[in-house]
Design a protein around this motif. Structure first.
Motif, mmCIF file in Angstrom:
data_model
loop_
_atom_site.group_PDB
_atom_site.id
_atom_site.type_symbol
_atom_site.label_atom_id
_atom_site.label_comp_id
_atom_site.label_asym_id
_atom_site.label_seq_id
_atom_site.Cartn_x
_atom_site.Cartn_y
_atom_site.Cartn_z
ATOM 1 N N GLY A 201 0.771 -1.227 0.000
ATOM 2 C CA GLY A 201 0.000 0.000 0.000
ATOM 3 C C GLY A 201 0.804 1.279 0.000
ATOM 4 N N ALA A 202 2.109 1.205 -0.152
ATOM 5 C CA ALA A 202 2.945 2.406 -0.142
ATOM 6 C C ALA A 202 2.858 3.115 -1.496
ATOM 7 C CB ALA A 202 4.391 2.047 0.176
ATOM 8 N N ASP A 203 2.634 4.424 -1.473
ATOM 9 C CA ASP A 203 2.543 5.231 -2.692
ATOM 10 C C ASP A 203 3.948 5.487 -3.249
ATOM 11 O OD1 ASP A 203 2.066 7.016 -4.697
ATOM 12 O OD2 ASP A 203 0.931 8.440 -3.490
ATOM 13 N N VAL A 204 4.207 4.990 -4.459
ATOM 14 C CA VAL A 204 5.530 5.159 -5.080
ATOM 15 C C VAL A 204 5.425 5.881 -6.423
ATOM 16 C CG1 VAL A 204 6.553 3.146 -3.929
ATOM 17 C CG2 VAL A 204 5.354 2.849 -6.109
ATOM 18 N N THR A 205 4.323 6.597 -6.631
ATOM 19 C CA THR A 205 4.097 7.267 -7.917
ATOM 20 C C THR A 205 5.215 8.235 -8.255
ATOM 21 O OG1 THR A 205 1.729 7.147 -7.428
ATOM 22 C CG2 THR A 205 2.400 8.508 -9.292
ATOM 23 N N TYR A 206 5.519 9.117 -7.313
ATOM 24 C CA TYR A 206 6.522 10.148 -7.590
ATOM 25 C C TYR A 206 7.904 9.535 -7.772
ATOM 26 C CZ TYR A 206 8.734 14.719 -7.517
ATOM 27 O OH TYR A 206 9.436 15.852 -7.865
ATOM 28 N N GLU A 207 8.162 8.455 -7.066
ATOM 29 C CA GLU A 207 9.455 7.777 -7.218
ATOM 30 C C GLU A 207 9.627 7.244 -8.629
ATOM 31 O OE1 GLU A 207 11.573 3.702 -5.561
ATOM 32 O OE2 GLU A 207 10.131 4.746 -4.277
ATOM 33 N N VAL A 208 8.544 6.672 -9.190
ATOM 34 C CA VAL A 208 8.604 6.157 -10.563
ATOM 35 C C VAL A 208 8.773 7.298 -11.558
ATOM 36 C CG1 VAL A 208 7.305 4.943 -12.356
ATOM 37 C CG2 VAL A 208 7.262 4.096 -9.995
ATOM 38 N N LEU A 209 8.032 8.387 -11.362
ATOM 39 C CA LEU A 209 8.066 9.505 -12.300
ATOM 40 C C LEU A 209 9.370 10.290 -12.239
ATOM 41 C CD1 LEU A 209 4.432 10.915 -11.865
ATOM 42 C CD2 LEU A 209 5.278 9.363 -13.634
ATOM 43 N N SER A 210 10.050 10.221 -11.101
ATOM 44 C CA SER A 210 11.263 11.031 -10.922
ATOM 45 C C SER A 210 12.522 10.332 -11.403
ATOM 46 C CB SER A 210 11.425 11.405 -9.442
ATOM 47 O OG SER A 210 10.327 12.156 -8.985
ATOM 48 N N ASP A 211 12.412 9.084 -11.826
ATOM 49 C CA ASP A 211 13.602 8.354 -12.269
ATOM 50 C C ASP A 211 14.141 8.994 -13.555
ATOM 51 O OD1 ASP A 211 15.503 6.458 -13.146
ATOM 52 O OD2 ASP A 211 14.425 4.861 -12.107
ATOM 53 N N THR A 212 15.400 9.430 -13.523
ATOM 54 C CA THR A 212 15.995 10.101 -14.682
ATOM 55 C C THR A 212 16.482 9.124 -15.737
ATOM 56 O OG1 THR A 212 18.116 10.198 -13.526
ATOM 57 C CG2 THR A 212 16.664 12.115 -13.324
ATOM 58 N N SER A 213 16.481 7.835 -15.421
ATOM 59 C CA SER A 213 16.870 6.825 -16.398
ATOM 60 C C SER A 213 15.622 6.347 -17.136
ATOM 61 C CB SER A 213 17.559 5.656 -15.708
ATOM 62 O OG SER A 213 17.958 4.683 -16.649
ATOM 63 N N PHE A 214 15.774 5.356 -17.990
ATOM 64 C CA PHE A 214 14.651 4.800 -18.734
ATOM 65 C C PHE A 214 13.889 3.825 -17.836
ATOM 66 C CE2 PHE A 214 17.693 6.025 -22.007
ATOM 67 C CZ PHE A 214 16.894 6.760 -22.864
ATOM 68 N N THR A 215 12.567 3.948 -17.825
ATOM 69 C CA THR A 215 11.718 3.076 -17.016
ATOM 70 C C THR A 215 10.629 2.485 -17.898
ATOM 71 O OG1 THR A 215 12.077 4.424 -15.030
ATOM 72 C CG2 THR A 215 10.201 2.922 -15.014
ATOM 73 N N PHE A 216 10.645 1.164 -18.050
ATOM 74 C CA PHE A 216 9.615 0.469 -18.808
ATOM 75 C C PHE A 216 8.500 0.043 -17.853
ATOM 76 C CE2 PHE A 216 13.321 0.030 -21.486
ATOM 77 C CZ PHE A 216 12.826 0.097 -22.780
ATOM 78 N N LEU A 217 7.260 0.360 -18.216
ATOM 79 C CA LEU A 217 6.103 -0.057 -17.436
ATOM 80 C C LEU A 217 5.272 -1.024 -18.266
ATOM 81 C CD1 LEU A 217 4.915 3.353 -15.898
ATOM 82 C CD2 LEU A 217 6.401 1.629 -14.859
ATOM 83 N N LEU A 218 5.129 -2.253 -17.776
ATOM 84 C CA LEU A 218 4.278 -3.239 -18.427
ATOM 85 C C LEU A 218 2.898 -3.151 -17.787
ATOM 86 C CD1 LEU A 218 4.273 -5.702 -20.463
ATOM 87 C CD2 LEU A 218 4.500 -7.134 -18.410
ATOM 88 N N THR A 219 1.913 -2.628 -18.512
ATOM 89 C CA THR A 219 0.577 -2.427 -17.955
ATOM 90 C C THR A 219 -0.267 -3.689 -18.124
ATOM 91 O OG1 THR A 219 -0.169 -1.460 -20.055
ATOM 92 C CG2 THR A 219 0.658 0.055 -18.365
ATOM 93 N N LEU A 220 -0.913 -4.088 -17.032
ATOM 94 C CA LEU A 220 -1.749 -5.296 -17.002
ATOM 95 C C LEU A 220 -3.109 -4.935 -16.414
ATOM 96 C CD1 LEU A 220 1.015 -7.578 -15.430
ATOM 97 C CD2 LEU A 220 0.371 -7.548 -17.847
ATOM 98 N N PRO A 221 -3.986 -4.288 -17.196
ATOM 99 C CA PRO A 221 -5.254 -3.808 -16.639
ATOM 100 C C PRO A 221 -6.226 -4.921 -16.260
ATOM 101 C CG PRO A 221 -5.163 -3.423 -19.000
ATOM 102 C CD PRO A 221 -3.802 -3.888 -18.590
ATOM 103 N N GLU A 222 -6.137 -6.061 -16.932
ATOM 104 C CA GLU A 222 -6.996 -7.215 -16.606
ATOM 105 C C GLU A 222 -6.120 -8.465 -16.638
ATOM 106 O OE1 GLU A 222 -10.148 -7.053 -19.521
ATOM 107 O OE2 GLU A 222 -11.461 -6.041 -18.128
ATOM 108 N N GLU A 223 -5.497 -8.761 -15.507
ATOM 109 C CA GLU A 223 -4.508 -9.845 -15.483
ATOM 110 C C GLU A 223 -5.102 -11.189 -15.886
ATOM 111 O OE1 GLU A 223 -5.381 -8.030 -12.924
ATOM 112 O OE2 GLU A 223 -3.684 -6.794 -12.303
#
Length: 364
Positions: A201-223
Protein backbone atom coordinates in the motif's frame (compact mmCIF):
# COMPACT_ATOMS: atom_id res chain seq x y z
CA UNK A 1 -25.76 15.56 -40.24
CA UNK A 2 -23.21 13.94 -42.51
CA UNK A 3 -20.33 15.66 -40.69
CA UNK A 4 -21.58 14.41 -37.31
CA UNK A 5 -21.95 10.85 -38.59
CA UNK A 6 -18.55 10.82 -40.31
CA UNK A 7 -16.79 12.27 -37.27
CA UNK A 8 -18.53 9.82 -34.92
CA UNK A 9 -17.67 6.79 -37.06
CA UNK A 10 -14.09 7.97 -37.56
CA UNK A 11 -13.61 8.54 -33.80
CA UNK A 12 -14.77 5.00 -33.03
CA UNK A 13 -12.59 3.51 -35.77
CA UNK A 14 -9.32 5.16 -34.70
CA UNK A 15 -9.76 4.25 -30.99
CA UNK A 16 -12.01 1.18 -30.96
CA UNK A 17 -10.66 -0.15 -27.65
CA UNK A 18 -11.82 3.03 -25.93
CA UNK A 19 -15.31 2.50 -27.34
CA UNK A 20 -15.28 -1.15 -26.23
CA UNK A 21 -14.56 0.02 -22.68
CA UNK A 22 -17.50 2.44 -22.82
CA UNK A 23 -19.84 -0.25 -24.21
CA UNK A 24 -18.69 -2.65 -21.53
CA UNK A 25 -19.73 -0.11 -18.90
CA UNK A 26 -23.27 -0.27 -20.30
CA UNK A 27 -23.37 -4.07 -20.25
CA UNK A 28 -21.96 -4.26 -16.73
CA UNK A 29 -24.69 -1.88 -15.57
CA UNK A 30 -27.26 -4.26 -17.07
CA UNK A 31 -25.66 -7.26 -15.37
CA UNK A 32 -23.55 -8.62 -18.24
CA UNK A 33 -19.82 -8.96 -17.57
CA UNK A 34 -17.43 -9.16 -20.51
CA UNK A 35 -13.69 -8.77 -20.83
CA UNK A 36 -12.51 -5.71 -22.72
CA UNK A 37 -11.00 -7.97 -25.38
CA UNK A 38 -14.29 -9.80 -26.00
CA UNK A 39 -14.58 -10.50 -29.73
CA UNK A 40 -18.33 -9.74 -29.83
CA UNK A 41 -17.82 -6.32 -28.30
CA UNK A 42 -15.05 -5.62 -30.81
CA UNK A 43 -17.30 -6.65 -33.70
CA UNK A 44 -20.10 -4.45 -32.36
CA UNK A 45 -17.80 -1.42 -32.20
CA UNK A 46 -16.54 -2.13 -35.73
CA UNK A 47 -20.12 -2.36 -37.01
CA UNK A 48 -21.10 0.90 -35.29
CA UNK A 49 -18.11 2.73 -36.79
CA UNK A 50 -18.86 1.40 -40.28
CA UNK A 51 -22.60 2.17 -40.12
CA UNK A 52 -22.10 5.73 -38.92
CA UNK A 53 -19.37 6.58 -41.42
CA UNK A 54 -21.34 5.05 -44.32
CA UNK A 55 -24.51 6.92 -43.35
CA UNK A 56 -22.50 10.13 -43.26
CA UNK A 57 -20.90 9.48 -46.66
CA UNK A 58 -24.26 8.57 -48.23
CA UNK A 59 -25.88 11.74 -46.89
CA UNK A 60 -22.96 13.86 -48.05
CA UNK A 61 -22.84 12.47 -51.60
CA UNK A 62 -26.55 11.74 -52.07
CA UNK A 63 -26.12 7.97 -52.41
CA UNK A 64 -29.37 5.93 -52.23
CA UNK A 65 -31.20 8.84 -50.70
CA UNK A 66 -34.49 7.16 -49.77
CA UNK A 67 -32.88 4.06 -48.25
CA UNK A 68 -30.23 6.14 -46.45
CA UNK A 69 -32.78 8.49 -44.87
CA UNK A 70 -34.89 5.56 -43.63
CA UNK A 71 -31.87 3.91 -42.01
CA UNK A 72 -30.85 7.28 -40.55
CA UNK A 73 -34.25 7.65 -38.86
CA UNK A 74 -34.06 4.12 -37.43
CA UNK A 75 -30.52 4.68 -36.19
CA UNK A 76 -31.37 8.02 -34.57
CA UNK A 77 -34.48 6.57 -32.91
CA UNK A 78 -32.31 3.92 -31.25
CA UNK A 79 -29.56 6.38 -30.26
CA UNK A 80 -32.06 8.94 -28.92
CA UNK A 81 -33.75 6.25 -26.85
CA UNK A 82 -30.42 5.19 -25.36
CA UNK A 83 -29.38 8.75 -24.55
CA UNK A 84 -32.78 9.42 -22.95
CA UNK A 85 -32.25 6.34 -20.78
CA UNK A 86 -28.75 7.56 -19.85
CA UNK A 87 -30.11 11.03 -19.04
CA UNK A 88 -32.89 9.68 -16.80
CA UNK A 89 -31.15 6.80 -15.01
CA UNK A 90 -27.43 7.75 -15.17
CA UNK A 91 -26.04 4.22 -15.78
CA UNK A 92 -22.64 5.39 -17.12
CA UNK A 93 -20.56 8.57 -16.71
CA UNK A 94 -20.47 9.31 -20.46
CA UNK A 95 -22.68 8.03 -23.28
CA UNK A 96 -19.68 7.45 -25.57
CA UNK A 97 -21.38 8.80 -28.72
CA UNK A 98 -18.04 10.02 -30.06
CA UNK A 99 -15.90 7.37 -28.39
CA UNK A 100 -13.10 8.94 -26.37
CA UNK A 101 -12.59 11.81 -28.83
CA UNK A 102 -15.25 14.15 -27.44
CA UNK A 103 -17.18 13.92 -24.20
CA UNK A 104 -20.54 15.69 -23.93
CA UNK A 105 -22.74 16.01 -20.89
CA UNK A 106 -25.83 13.81 -20.78
CA UNK A 107 -28.09 16.78 -21.49
CA UNK A 108 -25.94 17.99 -24.38
CA UNK A 109 -25.95 14.49 -25.88
CA UNK A 110 -29.73 14.22 -25.59
CA UNK A 111 -30.23 17.66 -27.16
CA UNK A 112 -27.87 16.79 -30.00
CA UNK A 113 -29.70 13.54 -30.74
CA UNK A 114 -33.14 15.18 -30.62
CA UNK A 115 -32.00 17.73 -33.22
CA UNK A 116 -30.46 14.96 -35.33
CA UNK A 117 -33.64 12.88 -35.09
CA UNK A 118 -35.78 15.84 -36.19
CA UNK A 119 -33.45 16.50 -39.12
CA UNK A 120 -33.48 12.83 -40.16
CA UNK A 121 -37.30 12.76 -40.05
CA UNK A 122 -37.42 15.84 -42.27
CA UNK A 123 -35.00 14.31 -44.78
CA UNK A 124 -36.96 11.05 -44.84
CA UNK A 125 -39.99 13.04 -46.03
CA UNK A 126 -37.97 15.23 -48.42
CA UNK A 127 -35.04 13.07 -49.61
CA UNK A 128 -34.91 15.09 -52.85
CA UNK A 129 -33.38 17.96 -50.84
CA UNK A 130 -30.16 15.92 -50.61
CA UNK A 131 -28.00 16.90 -53.56
CA UNK A 132 -26.52 14.05 -55.55
CA UNK A 133 -22.77 14.57 -56.04
CA UNK A 134 -22.06 11.30 -57.83
CA UNK A 135 -23.97 9.33 -60.44
CA UNK A 136 -25.93 6.18 -59.63
CA UNK A 137 -23.67 4.17 -61.88
CA UNK A 138 -20.50 5.00 -59.89
CA UNK A 139 -21.85 5.57 -56.38
CA UNK A 140 -20.89 2.05 -55.31
CA UNK A 141 -17.19 2.95 -55.69
CA UNK A 142 -17.28 5.61 -52.98
CA UNK A 143 -19.44 3.44 -50.71
CA UNK A 144 -17.12 0.42 -51.00
CA UNK A 145 -13.96 2.50 -50.62
CA UNK A 146 -15.38 4.16 -47.48
CA UNK A 147 -16.27 0.75 -46.03
CA UNK A 148 -12.79 -0.62 -46.75
CA UNK A 149 -11.26 2.51 -45.20
CA UNK A 150 -13.18 2.37 -41.91
CA UNK A 151 -12.80 -1.41 -41.51
CA UNK A 152 -9.05 -1.23 -42.19
CA UNK A 153 -8.46 1.50 -39.61
CA UNK A 154 -10.60 -0.31 -37.02
CA UNK A 155 -8.81 -3.64 -37.46
CA UNK A 156 -5.39 -1.94 -37.41
CA UNK A 157 -6.23 -0.02 -34.22
CA UNK A 158 -7.47 -3.17 -32.51
CA UNK A 159 -4.36 -5.13 -33.40
CA UNK A 160 -1.86 -2.37 -32.66
CA UNK A 161 -2.53 0.92 -30.84
CA UNK A 162 -5.03 3.66 -31.74
CA UNK A 163 -3.79 5.57 -34.76
CA UNK A 164 -4.93 8.73 -32.93
CA UNK A 165 -4.68 8.82 -29.13
CA UNK A 166 -7.58 10.57 -27.38
CA UNK A 167 -6.35 9.81 -23.86
CA UNK A 168 -4.07 12.19 -21.90
CA UNK A 169 -1.27 9.60 -22.03
CA UNK A 170 0.20 10.62 -25.39
CA UNK A 171 3.84 10.22 -26.39
CA UNK A 172 5.68 13.37 -25.34
CA UNK A 173 3.43 14.18 -22.36
CA UNK A 174 5.19 15.12 -19.11
CA UNK A 175 3.31 13.22 -16.40
CA UNK A 176 5.71 14.42 -13.71
CA UNK A 177 4.98 18.07 -14.50
CA UNK A 178 1.23 17.41 -14.29
CA UNK A 179 1.71 15.47 -11.05
CA UNK A 180 3.60 18.41 -9.56
CA UNK A 181 0.87 20.84 -10.65
CA UNK A 182 3.00 22.62 -13.26
CA UNK A 183 0.53 21.94 -16.08
CA UNK A 184 -2.61 23.86 -15.14
CA UNK A 185 -4.98 22.91 -17.97
CA UNK A 186 -7.91 20.56 -17.51
CA UNK A 187 -6.40 17.90 -19.77
CA UNK A 188 -3.62 17.34 -17.22
CA UNK A 189 -5.99 16.49 -14.37
CA UNK A 190 -6.10 12.78 -15.19
CA UNK A 191 -2.31 12.71 -15.42
CA UNK A 192 -2.09 14.41 -12.01
CA UNK A 193 -4.26 11.65 -10.52
CA UNK A 194 -1.91 8.86 -11.60
CA UNK A 195 -1.34 6.47 -8.70
CA UNK A 196 1.09 3.56 -8.28
CA UNK A 197 1.45 1.65 -5.03
CA UNK A 198 3.20 -1.45 -3.70
CA UNK A 199 1.57 -4.65 -2.46
CA UNK A 200 1.84 -3.16 1.04
CA UNK A 201 0.00 0.00 0.00
CA UNK A 202 2.94 2.41 -0.14
CA UNK A 203 2.54 5.23 -2.69
CA UNK A 204 5.53 5.16 -5.08
CA UNK A 205 4.10 7.27 -7.92
CA UNK A 206 6.52 10.15 -7.59
CA UNK A 207 9.45 7.78 -7.22
CA UNK A 208 8.60 6.16 -10.56
CA UNK A 209 8.07 9.50 -12.30
CA UNK A 210 11.26 11.03 -10.92
CA UNK A 211 13.60 8.35 -12.27
CA UNK A 212 16.00 10.10 -14.68
CA UNK A 213 16.87 6.82 -16.40
CA UNK A 214 14.65 4.80 -18.73
CA UNK A 215 11.72 3.08 -17.02
CA UNK A 216 9.61 0.47 -18.81
CA UNK A 217 6.10 -0.06 -17.44
CA UNK A 218 4.28 -3.24 -18.43
CA UNK A 219 0.58 -2.43 -17.96
CA UNK A 220 -1.75 -5.30 -17.00
CA UNK A 221 -5.25 -3.81 -16.64
CA UNK A 222 -7.00 -7.22 -16.61
CA UNK A 223 -4.51 -9.84 -15.48
CA UNK A 224 -6.97 -12.72 -15.80
CA UNK A 225 -7.62 -11.88 -19.46
CA UNK A 226 -4.05 -10.83 -20.29
CA UNK A 227 -2.62 -12.48 -23.40
CA UNK A 228 0.44 -14.53 -22.38
CA UNK A 229 1.56 -15.21 -25.96
CA UNK A 230 4.39 -12.66 -25.74
CA UNK A 231 5.91 -13.80 -22.45
CA UNK A 232 9.26 -14.69 -24.02
CA UNK A 233 9.60 -11.27 -25.61
CA UNK A 234 8.59 -9.54 -22.34
CA UNK A 235 11.08 -11.57 -20.32
CA UNK A 236 13.82 -10.91 -22.90
CA UNK A 237 13.13 -7.19 -22.58
CA UNK A 238 13.34 -7.46 -18.79
CA UNK A 239 16.72 -9.24 -19.06
CA UNK A 240 17.88 -6.53 -21.45
CA UNK A 241 16.89 -3.85 -18.92
CA UNK A 242 18.76 -5.66 -16.15
CA UNK A 243 21.91 -5.80 -18.30
CA UNK A 244 21.63 -2.11 -19.31
CA UNK A 245 20.62 -0.94 -15.82
CA UNK A 246 17.20 0.30 -16.89
CA UNK A 247 14.09 -0.21 -14.79
CA UNK A 248 11.36 -2.64 -15.81
CA UNK A 249 8.19 -2.72 -13.70
CA UNK A 250 4.90 -4.54 -14.10
CA UNK A 251 1.83 -2.53 -13.12
CA UNK A 252 -1.29 -4.59 -12.45
CA UNK A 253 -4.81 -3.77 -11.31
CA UNK A 254 -5.93 -4.37 -7.76
CA UNK A 255 -6.69 -8.09 -8.00
CA UNK A 256 -3.97 -9.94 -6.03
CA UNK A 257 -5.27 -13.38 -6.96
CA UNK A 258 -5.15 -12.62 -10.68
CA UNK A 259 -1.62 -11.24 -10.29
CA UNK A 260 -0.43 -14.54 -8.83
CA UNK A 261 -2.00 -16.33 -11.78
CA UNK A 262 -0.18 -14.01 -14.20
CA UNK A 263 3.18 -14.59 -12.50
CA UNK A 264 2.63 -18.36 -12.68
CA UNK A 265 1.71 -18.23 -16.37
CA UNK A 266 4.38 -15.80 -17.48
CA UNK A 267 7.28 -16.63 -15.17
CA UNK A 268 7.58 -12.94 -14.39
CA UNK A 269 10.67 -12.07 -12.37
CA UNK A 270 10.28 -8.29 -12.60
CA UNK A 271 8.95 -6.22 -9.68
CA UNK A 272 5.22 -5.52 -9.58
CA UNK A 273 3.18 -2.46 -8.61
CA UNK A 274 -0.54 -1.80 -8.58
CA UNK A 275 -2.55 0.94 -10.28
CA UNK A 276 -6.12 1.95 -11.02
CA UNK A 277 -7.58 -0.25 -13.82
CA UNK A 278 -9.13 2.72 -15.65
CA UNK A 279 -5.78 4.52 -15.69
CA UNK A 280 -3.95 1.44 -16.95
CA UNK A 281 -6.48 1.09 -19.79
CA UNK A 282 -5.95 4.74 -20.72
CA UNK A 283 -2.15 4.57 -20.55
CA UNK A 284 -1.86 1.86 -23.23
CA UNK A 285 -4.84 0.50 -25.20
CA UNK A 286 -3.55 -3.06 -24.96
CA UNK A 287 -3.51 -5.93 -22.49
CA UNK A 288 -0.63 -6.22 -21.85
CA UNK A 289 0.81 -2.92 -23.00
CA UNK A 290 4.23 -1.33 -22.68
CA UNK A 291 5.01 2.28 -21.82
CA UNK A 292 8.46 3.90 -21.62
CA UNK A 293 9.16 6.82 -19.28
CA UNK A 294 12.18 9.01 -18.73
CA UNK A 295 12.04 11.59 -15.94
CA UNK A 296 8.25 11.38 -16.02
CA UNK A 297 7.93 11.96 -19.79
CA UNK A 298 6.28 9.34 -22.02
CA UNK A 299 8.73 8.60 -24.83
CA UNK A 300 7.29 5.35 -26.19
CA UNK A 301 4.24 3.06 -26.24
CA UNK A 302 3.73 -0.44 -27.65
CA UNK A 303 0.83 -2.86 -27.93
CA UNK A 304 1.23 -6.56 -27.17
CA UNK A 305 1.64 -7.21 -30.91
CA UNK A 306 4.42 -4.65 -31.34
CA UNK A 307 6.66 -5.29 -28.36
CA UNK A 308 10.30 -4.52 -29.24
CA UNK A 309 12.62 -7.43 -30.00
CA UNK A 310 15.95 -6.91 -28.26
CA UNK A 311 19.37 -8.48 -28.00
CA UNK A 312 22.69 -7.43 -26.53
CA UNK A 313 23.41 -5.18 -29.53
CA UNK A 314 20.09 -3.30 -29.45
CA UNK A 315 20.40 0.41 -28.72
CA UNK A 316 17.86 2.17 -26.55
CA UNK A 317 17.49 4.82 -29.29
CA UNK A 318 16.23 2.10 -31.67
CA UNK A 319 13.63 1.03 -29.12
CA UNK A 320 12.48 4.62 -28.53
CA UNK A 321 12.19 5.26 -32.27
CA UNK A 322 9.71 2.38 -32.65
CA UNK A 323 7.50 3.57 -29.82
CA UNK A 324 5.46 6.39 -31.37
CA UNK A 325 2.41 4.75 -32.99
CA UNK A 326 0.14 7.80 -33.44
CA UNK A 327 -0.60 9.32 -36.82
CA UNK A 328 -1.80 12.74 -37.92
CA UNK A 329 -5.58 13.07 -38.05
CA UNK A 330 -5.28 15.18 -41.21
CA UNK A 331 -3.15 12.53 -42.95
CA UNK A 332 -5.61 9.77 -42.00
CA UNK A 333 -8.51 11.85 -43.31
CA UNK A 334 -6.72 12.43 -46.61
CA UNK A 335 -6.34 8.66 -47.07
CA UNK A 336 -10.12 8.61 -47.50
CA UNK A 337 -10.80 12.09 -48.83
CA UNK A 338 -8.37 12.13 -51.77
CA UNK A 339 -9.59 8.85 -53.38
CA UNK A 340 -13.22 9.92 -52.91
CA UNK A 341 -12.58 13.32 -54.49
CA UNK A 342 -10.76 11.69 -57.41
CA UNK A 343 -13.70 9.33 -57.97
CA UNK A 344 -16.17 12.23 -57.85
CA UNK A 345 -14.03 14.26 -60.27
CA UNK A 346 -13.78 11.34 -62.70
CA UNK A 347 -17.52 10.77 -62.39
CA UNK A 348 -18.32 14.45 -63.09
CA UNK A 349 -16.06 14.40 -66.15
CA UNK A 350 -17.76 11.23 -67.41
CA UNK A 351 -21.26 12.66 -66.84
CA UNK A 352 -20.27 15.98 -68.39
CA UNK A 353 -18.88 14.29 -71.49
CA UNK A 354 -22.08 12.29 -71.94
CA UNK A 355 -24.19 15.43 -71.52
CA UNK A 356 -22.03 17.33 -73.99
CA UNK A 357 -22.25 14.54 -76.58
CA UNK A 358 -26.03 14.37 -76.09
CA UNK A 359 -26.26 18.18 -76.45
CA UNK A 360 -24.24 18.11 -79.69
CA UNK A 361 -26.45 15.24 -81.01
CA UNK A 362 -29.63 17.18 -80.27
CA UNK A 363 -28.20 20.36 -81.79
CA UNK A 364 -27.25 18.56 -84.98
Amino acid sequence: MSVVFIFSGFAKAVDPVGMVIKLNAYFQHWGFHFADNNIWLQMLVGAMAAIELLLGVNLLLGIRRKLTTVFTVIFMLVMTGITLYVFLYDPVPDCGCFGSALELSKLETLQKNVVMLAASLFLSVRPQYILRLISERNQWITAVSSLVYVVSITVYSFRHLPVISFTPYKVGVNIKAAYEGNIPDQAAMELANLYFYTTKGADVTYEVLSDTSFTFLLTLPEEKETDDGNNDRINDLYDYCVDKHYKFIGVASQALGNLSDWIDRSGAAYPMLFGEPSQLKAMVRSNPGLLLLKNGVIIGKWSQNDLPCVDDQTKISEIVKSGNPTKSGLVLSLWWLIPVLLVILADRIWVGSKFYKHYIFKKN
